[in-house]
Design an enzyme around this catalytic site. Structure first.
Site, PDB file in Angstrom:
ATOM      1  N   LYS A   1      -6.977   7.416  12.418  1.00  0.00           N
ATOM      2  CA  LYS A   1      -6.962   5.947  12.320  1.00  0.00           C
ATOM      3  C   LYS A   1      -5.733   5.383  13.011  1.00  0.00           C
ATOM      4  O   LYS A   1      -4.652   5.990  12.951  1.00  0.00           O
ATOM      5  CB  LYS A   1      -6.907   5.528  10.846  1.00  0.00           C
ATOM      6  CG  LYS A   1      -8.204   5.632  10.075  1.00  0.00           C
ATOM      7  CD  LYS A   1      -7.946   5.149   8.652  1.00  0.00           C
ATOM      8  CE  LYS A   1      -9.209   5.115   7.818  1.00  0.00           C
ATOM      9  NZ  LYS A   1      -8.884   4.733   6.429  1.00  0.00           N
TER      10      LYS A   1
ATOM     11  N   ARG B   1      -4.989  -8.542 -11.323  1.00  0.00           N
ATOM     12  CA  ARG B   1      -5.545  -9.835 -11.757  1.00  0.00           C
ATOM     13  C   ARG B   1      -6.885  -9.589 -12.458  1.00  0.00           C
ATOM     14  O   ARG B   1      -7.359  -8.463 -12.473  1.00  0.00           O
ATOM     15  CB  ARG B   1      -5.787 -10.724 -10.536  1.00  0.00           C
ATOM     16  CG  ARG B   1      -6.613  -9.992  -9.488  1.00  0.00           C
ATOM     17  CD  ARG B   1      -7.016 -10.819  -8.311  1.00  0.00           C
ATOM     18  NE  ARG B   1      -7.462  -9.996  -7.206  1.00  0.00           N
ATOM     19  CZ  ARG B   1      -8.672  -9.514  -7.052  1.00  0.00           C
ATOM     20  NH1 ARG B   1      -9.587  -9.742  -7.952  1.00  0.00           N
ATOM     21  NH2 ARG B   1      -8.991  -8.791  -5.989  1.00  0.00           N
TER      22      ARG B   1
ATOM     23  N   ASN C   1      -5.792  -3.902  -8.247  1.00  0.00           N
ATOM     24  CA  ASN C   1      -5.809  -5.367  -8.221  1.00  0.00           C
ATOM     25  C   ASN C   1      -5.147  -5.866  -9.492  1.00  0.00           C
ATOM     26  O   ASN C   1      -5.600  -5.562 -10.594  1.00  0.00           O
ATOM     27  CB  ASN C   1      -7.246  -5.885  -8.144  1.00  0.00           C
ATOM     28  CG  ASN C   1      -7.874  -5.532  -6.806  1.00  0.00           C
ATOM     29  OD1 ASN C   1      -7.265  -5.736  -5.761  1.00  0.00           O
ATOM     30  ND2 ASN C   1      -9.055  -4.967  -6.831  1.00  0.00           N
TER      31      ASN C   1
ATOM     32  N   VAL D   1     -13.658 -10.768 -10.175  1.00  0.00           N
ATOM     33  CA  VAL D   1     -14.942 -11.480 -10.162  1.00  0.00           C
ATOM     34  C   VAL D   1     -15.943 -10.758 -11.066  1.00  0.00           C
ATOM     35  O   VAL D   1     -16.664 -11.380 -11.844  1.00  0.00           O
ATOM     36  CB  VAL D   1     -15.510 -11.568  -8.716  1.00  0.00           C
ATOM     37  CG1 VAL D   1     -16.854 -12.288  -8.694  1.00  0.00           C
ATOM     38  CG2 VAL D   1     -14.532 -12.254  -7.778  1.00  0.00           C
TER      39      VAL D   1
ATOM     40  N   LYS E   1     -17.984  -7.376  -2.120  1.00  0.00           N
ATOM     41  CA  LYS E   1     -18.922  -6.865  -3.113  1.00  0.00           C
ATOM     42  C   LYS E   1     -20.038  -7.875  -3.360  1.00  0.00           C
ATOM     43  O   LYS E   1     -19.779  -9.075  -3.430  1.00  0.00           O
ATOM     44  CB  LYS E   1     -18.180  -6.600  -4.430  1.00  0.00           C
ATOM     45  CG  LYS E   1     -17.086  -5.557  -4.291  1.00  0.00           C
ATOM     46  CD  LYS E   1     -16.139  -5.600  -5.472  1.00  0.00           C
ATOM     47  CE  LYS E   1     -14.940  -4.696  -5.226  1.00  0.00           C
ATOM     48  NZ  LYS E   1     -13.870  -4.911  -6.207  1.00  0.00           N
TER      49      LYS E   1
ATOM     50  N   GLU F   1      -6.242  11.232   8.062  1.00  0.00           N
ATOM     51  CA  GLU F   1      -6.487  11.418   6.623  1.00  0.00           C
ATOM     52  C   GLU F   1      -7.879  12.002   6.403  1.00  0.00           C
ATOM     53  O   GLU F   1      -8.690  12.075   7.331  1.00  0.00           O
ATOM     54  CB  GLU F   1      -6.268  10.119   5.827  1.00  0.00           C
ATOM     55  CG  GLU F   1      -7.200   8.981   6.111  1.00  0.00           C
ATOM     56  CD  GLU F   1      -6.901   7.756   5.225  1.00  0.00           C
ATOM     57  OE1 GLU F   1      -7.859   6.990   5.014  1.00  0.00           O
ATOM     58  OE2 GLU F   1      -5.769   7.562   4.758  1.00  0.00           O
TER      59      GLU F   1
ATOM     60  N   LYS G   1       0.810  -1.237   0.000  1.00  0.00           N
ATOM     61  CA  LYS G   1       0.000   0.000   0.000  1.00  0.00           C
ATOM     62  C   LYS G   1       0.833   1.273   0.000  1.00  0.00           C
ATOM     63  O   LYS G   1       0.552   2.203  -0.750  1.00  0.00           O
ATOM     64  CB  LYS G   1      -0.941  -0.013   1.212  1.00  0.00           C
ATOM     65  CG  LYS G   1      -2.333  -0.475   0.788  1.00  0.00           C
ATOM     66  CD  LYS G   1      -3.387   0.011   1.713  1.00  0.00           C
ATOM     67  CE  LYS G   1      -4.632   0.255   0.903  1.00  0.00           C
ATOM     68  NZ  LYS G   1      -5.837  -0.162   1.461  1.00  0.00           N
TER      69      LYS G   1
ATOM     70  N   TYR H   1     -11.642  12.332   5.633  1.00  0.00           N
ATOM     71  CA  TYR H   1     -12.751  11.404   5.770  1.00  0.00           C
ATOM     72  C   TYR H   1     -13.674  11.548   4.568  1.00  0.00           C
ATOM     73  O   TYR H   1     -14.184  12.629   4.283  1.00  0.00           O
ATOM     74  CB  TYR H   1     -13.526  11.677   7.072  1.00  0.00           C
ATOM     75  CG  TYR H   1     -14.735  10.785   7.230  1.00  0.00           C
ATOM     76  CD1 TYR H   1     -14.587   9.397   7.303  1.00  0.00           C
ATOM     77  CD2 TYR H   1     -16.027  11.318   7.280  1.00  0.00           C
ATOM     78  CE1 TYR H   1     -15.687   8.574   7.431  1.00  0.00           C
ATOM     79  CE2 TYR H   1     -17.137  10.490   7.424  1.00  0.00           C
ATOM     80  CZ  TYR H   1     -16.962   9.125   7.489  1.00  0.00           C
ATOM     81  OH  TYR H   1     -18.043   8.302   7.616  1.00  0.00           O
TER      82      TYR H   1
ATOM     83  N   GLU I   1      -6.622   1.310  -4.383  1.00  0.00           N
ATOM     84  CA  GLU I   1      -5.633   0.246  -4.613  1.00  0.00           C
ATOM     85  C   GLU I   1      -5.769  -0.280  -6.038  1.00  0.00           C
ATOM     86  O   GLU I   1      -6.720   0.063  -6.756  1.00  0.00           O
ATOM     87  CB  GLU I   1      -5.811  -0.907  -3.626  1.00  0.00           C
ATOM     88  CG  GLU I   1      -7.154  -1.606  -3.681  1.00  0.00           C
ATOM     89  CD  GLU I   1      -7.263  -2.761  -2.679  1.00  0.00           C
ATOM     90  OE1 GLU I   1      -7.896  -3.761  -3.018  1.00  0.00           O
ATOM     91  OE2 GLU I   1      -6.715  -2.645  -1.554  1.00  0.00           O
TER      92      GLU I   1
END
Lengths: 139, 449
Positions: free
Chosen positions: B159, B293, B291, B296, B238, B201, B116, B203, B289
């Site tokens: 956080k 790959r 992904n 789904v 999701k 950070e 991250k 909100y 972020e």
């Protein structure tokens, strides 16, 4: 108490009016109760006992299976002693090798007995859990 | 093109990849655990190899076994699907070392995007907006605390660095609450994680989860496809995805798409990936972020663009050129996907594995079903609970919702519990039908808490 003895025992109990009994002999103990509903279940119990016997007889044949994916090489501890039908094995005896990614893993017998079937050819590809040999542990 | 692809996965995604390979004229090898012998992907593939026992660690995650399976079957490429080893740098590295093509990005891209902090630093350099924050720990007595919060802009959120599960979190709406909130969050973080460190950070209120599909080839060309809205989630999982998003205007689509393209180009991205953003009510978007790959929810994009993403992914991995430009993509309608899980929605979504009796899955105009289950199939309790994806394509959003509604009513799965009734409730919910919903939709409007 072996399954044959249990079977004979159940049979003899079935032929009596005994509804409940506890039997102990050395370390073996057996508790048996016929309820009204189960009164007719004795034949089922007998069938179950017979099945136990059949499985007992079958289970003297044990499979040596592959623990990994790879290429099987039929090599004994000594190259001249390739394991074949009739070969004797015992726990810890090397019965072959599986090669994967240039890494060779020994296949070792966990049981004592005689090989009754060689299930894969030398150089064959094998998967996880595949049967390699059948061993008769009663011999 | 590859001669033979080994699919290092199971379930519906393994079936999806096998179908793509078959259309490309590529042979397939399915791997499976010993409890998956009867699974659909095993039946569909040209060849199958059992790689281990039920436990995923010893089968679908067992790298030596999977590489050995590729070796003995003569596969020249491995498709990891999603989950399992799909974003495992070490696995990508092992494939490369063994001369097997990993169908995915290079290991460096997976590595950079998987971390991250590295990813956020990279995105800043690439000019991709990230959630503004303190970039490190804050304390109540920091000299620049107030000016930093002002710069970020209220509301801010405090956080815990070691955080998770909402512990050690405080939302601050005004300067007067800031010092106290930091002290409270620190105390909570210390009690929960034995680490009092907290950071600050921006909100994001009622955030929307919007993601962009990106594709890249070996020649440095990158393209993006229209966004997917994945705001309907339960515990960060999701449940419903749609494309395009009712929230995104064509101007914002272009802006976000360009940012997604820059994000992918920053890591010299090859094959298919997804850049995820959080979007607030005012249309401000922030990189979340990437992904690395296939996802789904890729079918919704396939439905509205007509592009077969899995075939494209395999082609790009094989070194072919990207065949289209983002600007030339036409949106062919509106698509929605519902993920049907083997879970009991009335019992807090407890998993419901077991044998499927009678099974009827929907069909008709505009409906696509991606699944690996069939009548008489036993769902093992060891893996993911996803059993089918129902995808509806309509001329517009209203038609897509109506189509999905009627398709869900056709679903009949005997023997196990499934989530299709929950999806039915979502489709008929007036807030959902009205337009884009934020990530708080399920607890707010469906579960009523």
């Amino acid at each position: 108490m072996n399954p044959q003895e249990i079977k004979a025992f159940l049979k003899s109990v079935k032929e009596t009016d005994i509804e409940e009994l506890e039997y102990q002999s050395g370390e073996d103990s057996l508790y048996f109760k016929k309820s009204a509903a189960e009164f007719d279940a004795a034949p089922a119990a007998q069938a179950a006992a017979e099945q136990v016997v059949a499985e007992e007889e079958k289970s003297s044949i044990v499979a040596i299976t592959s623990a990994t994916v790879g290429t099987f090489h039929a090599a004994g501890s000594d190259k001249s002693q390739v394991i074949k039908e009739g070969s004797s094995v015992e726990p810890g005896k090397k019965v072959g090798q599986i090669e994967a990614m240039k890494i060779i893993k020994d296949v070792v017998s966990k049981v004592k007995g005689k090989v009754v079937k060689v299930s894969v050819a030398n150089g064959a590809s094998v998967e996880y859990g595949q049967e390699l040999f059948l061993v008769d542990t009663s011999k | 093109m590859f001669k033979k692809v080994l699919i290092a996965n199971r379930g519906e995604i393994a079936c999806r990849v096998i179908r793509a390979c078959r259309e490309l004229g590529v042979k397939t090898v399915a791997i499976h655990s010993d409890v998956d012998r009867e699974s659909m992907h095993v039946k569909l593939a040209d060849q199958s190899i059992c790689v281990g026992p039920a436990s995923a660690t010893e089968s679908y995650l067992n790298i030596p076994s999977i590489i050995a399976a590729a070796e003995i079957s003569g596969a020249d490429a491995i498709h990891p699907g999603y989950g399992f080893l799909a974003e495992n740098t070490y696995f990508a590295e092992v494939c490369e070392a063994c001369g097997i093509k990993f169908i995915g990005p290079d290991k460096e891209s997976i590595e950079k995007m998987g971390d991250k902090i590295t990813a956020i630093e990279l995105m800043k350099k690439a000019g991709v907006p990230v959630v503004p924050g303190s970039n490190g720990p804050v304390n109540a007595d920091d000299a620049k605390l107030f000016s930093l919060a002002k710069k970020i802009g209220y509301p801010v959120i405090i956080k815990a660095t070691a955080g998770g599960g909402g512990k050690g979190m405080r939302i601050v709406n005004a300067e007067s609450e800031l010092k106290n909130a930091i002290a409270m969050a620190q105390a909570e973080a210390k009690a929960s994680f034995s680490n009092p460190e907290v950071y600050m950070e921006k909100y994001i209120e009622e955030p929307h989860h919007i993601e962009f599909q990106v594709l890249g080839d070996r020649f440095g060309k990158v393209a993006y496809l229209p966004e997917r809205d994945c705001s309907i989630q339960r515990r960060h999982q999701k449940l419903v995805e749609e494309s395009p998003s009712p929230l995104i205007s064509s101007a914002l689509r272009k802006k976000m798409g360009k940012a997604a393209k820059n994000a992918a180009a920053a890591v010299k991205y090859v094959t298919v990936g997804t850049v995820e953003f959080l979007v607030d009510k005012k249309g401000h978007f922030y990189f979340m972020e990437m992904n690395t790959r296939i996802q789904v929810e890729h079918p919704v994009t396939e439905m509205i663009t007509g592009i077969d993403l899995v075939k494209e992914q395999i082609r790009l991995a094989a070194g072919e050129k990207l065949s289209f430009n983002s600007e030339k993509i036409k949106i062919l309608g509106h698509a929605i996907e519902c993920r049907i899980n083997a879970e009991d929605p009335d019992k807090d979504f407890i998993a419901s594995p077991g044998k499927i009796g009678k099974l009827y899955l929907p069909g008709g105009p505009g409906i696509r079903v991606d699944t690996h289950v069939y009548s008489g199939y036993t769902i093992p309790p060891f893996y993911d609970s996803l059993i089918a994806k129902v995808i509806a394509l309509g001329a517009d959003r209203e038609e897509a919702i109506d189509r999905m509604s009627r398709a869900l009513r056709e679903v009949e799965i005997e023997g196990i519990k499934n989530t299709s009734s929950l999806h039915g409730k979502i489709m008929t919910n007036e807030h959902y039908r009205k337009g884009s919903v934020a990530t708080d939709f399920l607890p707010k409007y469906i579960f009523g808490r």
